[in-house]
Design a protein around this motif. Sequence first.
Motif, PDB file in Angstrom:
ATOM      1  N   LEU A   7       0.837  -1.210   0.000  1.00  0.00           N
ATOM      2  CA  LEU A   7       0.000   0.000   0.000  1.00  0.00           C
ATOM      3  C   LEU A   7       0.869   1.257   0.000  1.00  0.00           C
ATOM      4  N   ALA A   8       1.905   1.255   0.832  1.00  0.00           N
ATOM      5  CA  ALA A   8       2.798   2.410   0.906  1.00  0.00           C
ATOM      6  C   ALA A   8       3.481   2.652  -0.436  1.00  0.00           C
ATOM      7  N   ASP A   9       3.971   1.585  -1.058  1.00  0.00           N
ATOM      8  CA  ASP A   9       4.634   1.736  -2.348  1.00  0.00           C
ATOM      9  C   ASP A   9       3.653   2.201  -3.429  1.00  0.00           C
ATOM     10  N   TYR A  10       2.437   1.675  -3.410  1.00  0.00           N
ATOM     11  CA  TYR A  10       1.418   2.111  -4.379  1.00  0.00           C
ATOM     12  C   TYR A  10       1.169   3.618  -4.243  1.00  0.00           C
ATOM     13  N   LEU A  11       0.978   4.070  -3.024  1.00  0.00           N
ATOM     14  CA  LEU A  11       0.717   5.493  -2.808  1.00  0.00           C
ATOM     15  C   LEU A  11       1.900   6.348  -3.257  1.00  0.00           C
ATOM     16  N   ALA A  12       3.099   5.960  -2.855  1.00  0.00           N
ATOM     17  CA  ALA A  12       4.285   6.763  -3.162  1.00  0.00           C
ATOM     18  C   ALA A  12       4.653   6.728  -4.643  1.00  0.00           C
ATOM     19  N   GLU A  13       4.509   5.551  -5.277  1.00  0.00           N
ATOM     20  CA  GLU A  13       4.964   5.402  -6.655  1.00  0.00           C
ATOM     21  C   GLU A  13       3.897   5.685  -7.706  1.00  0.00           C
ATOM     22  N   GLU A  14       2.642   5.449  -7.366  1.00  0.00           N
ATOM     23  CA  GLU A  14       1.590   5.589  -8.377  1.00  0.00           C
ATOM     24  C   GLU A  14       0.728   6.836  -8.146  1.00  0.00           C
ATOM     25  N   VAL A  15       0.232   7.008  -6.946  1.00  0.00           N
ATOM     26  CA  VAL A  15      -0.625   8.166  -6.657  1.00  0.00           C
ATOM     27  C   VAL A  15       0.230   9.413  -6.458  1.00  0.00           C
ATOM     28  N   ARG A  16       1.377   9.223  -5.853  1.00  0.00           N
ATOM     29  CA  ARG A  16       2.337  10.293  -5.572  1.00  0.00           C
ATOM     30  C   ARG A  16       1.682  11.405  -4.763  1.00  0.00           C
ATOM     31  N   ASP A  63      -0.437  13.622  -5.849  1.00  0.00           N
ATOM     32  CA  ASP A  63      -1.475  14.121  -6.753  1.00  0.00           C
ATOM     33  C   ASP A  63      -2.856  14.027  -6.104  1.00  0.00           C
ATOM     34  N   SER A  64      -3.281  15.107  -5.497  1.00  0.00           N
ATOM     35  CA  SER A  64      -4.583  15.113  -4.820  1.00  0.00           C
ATOM     36  C   SER A  64      -5.728  14.921  -5.822  1.00  0.00           C
ATOM     37  N   ARG A  65      -5.532  15.339  -7.080  1.00  0.00           N
ATOM     38  CA  ARG A  65      -6.565  15.112  -8.103  1.00  0.00           C
ATOM     39  C   ARG A  65      -6.777  13.627  -8.347  1.00  0.00           C
ATOM     40  N   GLN A  66      -5.694  12.869  -8.333  1.00  0.00           N
ATOM     41  CA  GLN A  66      -5.825  11.429  -8.532  1.00  0.00           C
ATOM     42  C   GLN A  66      -6.549  10.787  -7.345  1.00  0.00           C
ATOM     43  N   CYS A  67      -6.287  11.259  -6.144  1.00  0.00           N
ATOM     44  CA  CYS A  67      -7.014  10.758  -4.970  1.00  0.00           C
ATOM     45  C   CYS A  67      -8.508  11.016  -5.119  1.00  0.00           C
ATOM     46  N   ARG A  68      -8.866  12.225  -5.511  1.00  0.00           N
ATOM     47  CA  ARG A  68     -10.279  12.558  -5.693  1.00  0.00           C
ATOM     48  C   ARG A  68     -10.913  11.715  -6.795  1.00  0.00           C
ATOM     49  N   ARG A  69     -10.168  11.452  -7.838  1.00  0.00           N
ATOM     50  CA  ARG A  69     -10.673  10.615  -8.938  1.00  0.00           C
ATOM     51  C   ARG A  69     -10.934   9.195  -8.425  1.00  0.00           C
ATOM     52  N   LEU A  70     -10.016   8.649  -7.651  1.00  0.00           N
ATOM     53  CA  LEU A  70     -10.220   7.325  -7.067  1.00  0.00           C
ATOM     54  C   LEU A  70     -11.452   7.305  -6.177  1.00  0.00           C
ATOM     55  N   LEU A  71     -11.635   8.348  -5.372  1.00  0.00           N
ATOM     56  CA  LEU A  71     -12.801   8.417  -4.495  1.00  0.00           C
ATOM     57  C   LEU A  71     -14.092   8.506  -5.313  1.00  0.00           C
ATOM     58  N   ASP A  72     -14.069   9.234  -6.426  1.00  0.00           N
ATOM     59  CA  ASP A  72     -15.249   9.295  -7.308  1.00  0.00           C
ATOM     60  C   ASP A  72     -15.570   7.919  -7.895  1.00  0.00           C
ATOM     61  N   ILE A  73     -14.541   7.188  -8.277  1.00  0.00           N
ATOM     62  CA  ILE A  73     -14.736   5.842  -8.826  1.00  0.00           C
ATOM     63  C   ILE A  73     -15.319   4.914  -7.771  1.00  0.00           C
ATOM     64  N   ILE A  74     -14.822   5.004  -6.563  1.00  0.00           N
ATOM     65  CA  ILE A  74     -15.347   4.181  -5.461  1.00  0.00           C
ATOM     66  C   ILE A  74     -16.825   4.484  -5.244  1.00  0.00           C
ATOM     67  N   ARG A  75     -17.187   5.751  -5.244  1.00  0.00           N
ATOM     68  CA  ARG A  75     -18.599   6.134  -5.072  1.00  0.00           C
ATOM     69  C   ARG A  75     -19.460   5.597  -6.213  1.00  0.00           C
ATOM     70  N   ALA A  76     -18.938   5.635  -7.431  1.00  0.00           N
ATOM     71  CA  ALA A  76     -19.676   5.105  -8.583  1.00  0.00           C
ATOM     72  C   ALA A  76     -19.882   3.594  -8.448  1.00  0.00           C
ATOM     73  N   LEU A  77     -18.883   2.900  -7.954  1.00  0.00           N
ATOM     74  CA  LEU A  77     -19.024   1.461  -7.718  1.00  0.00           C
ATOM     75  C   LEU A  77     -20.097   1.193  -6.665  1.00  0.00           C
ATOM     76  N   ARG A  78     -20.091   1.967  -5.598  1.00  0.00           N
ATOM     77  CA  ARG A  78     -21.081   1.788  -4.533  1.00  0.00           C
ATOM     78  C   ARG A  78     -22.499   2.044  -5.039  1.00  0.00           C
ATOM     79  N   ARG A  79     -22.662   3.038  -5.916  1.00  0.00           N
ATOM     80  CA  ARG A  79     -23.979   3.359  -6.477  1.00  0.00           C
ATOM     81  C   ARG A  79     -24.434   2.323  -7.488  1.00  0.00           C
ATOM     82  N   SER A  85      -7.185   9.001   3.619  1.00  0.00           N
ATOM     83  CA  SER A  85      -6.084   9.342   4.520  1.00  0.00           C
ATOM     84  C   SER A  85      -4.915   9.959   3.761  1.00  0.00           C
ATOM     85  N   TRP A  86      -4.597   9.392   2.603  1.00  0.00           N
ATOM     86  CA  TRP A  86      -3.508   9.935   1.786  1.00  0.00           C
ATOM     87  C   TRP A  86      -3.854  11.345   1.316  1.00  0.00           C
ATOM     88  N   LEU A  87      -5.097  11.561   0.922  1.00  0.00           N
ATOM     89  CA  LEU A  87      -5.531  12.890   0.497  1.00  0.00           C
ATOM     90  C   LEU A  87      -5.410  13.889   1.648  1.00  0.00           C
TER      91      LEU A  87
END
Length: 96
Positions: A12-21, A23-39, A87-89
């Motif tokens: 998880l730590a490596d994913y956040l550091a290497e992929e999300v970095r 980038d708060s926009r990418q965090c928000r995009r992931l959260l939007d995708i999670i919400r779409a999955l839940r809906r 949390s990362w955001l």
Amino acid sequence: MTALAEPPDDVLADYLAEEVRNDSRQCRRLLDIIRALRRGSHSCWLAEGEAWHVNLTKGRAVIESEFAVPGRARELTLGEFEELVQSWLRFLETPR
């Protein structure tokens, strides 16, 4: 940005550091995708990144390395993954 953790959370730590970095926009995009999955707007979502790929379904998240070590993966519930991204955001948006 560096994030450190003991196995199995090092994935998880490596994913956040290497992929999300940082980038708060990418965090928000992931959260939007999670919400779409839940809906139920989507049944699954797969993101192939530079070093990692993430497969999200309504109930789970699987993070796997694009390179390297076989078995370098971590499975979470979708809720746990959402908490991780939130949390990362918060960390990224905290003034230093």
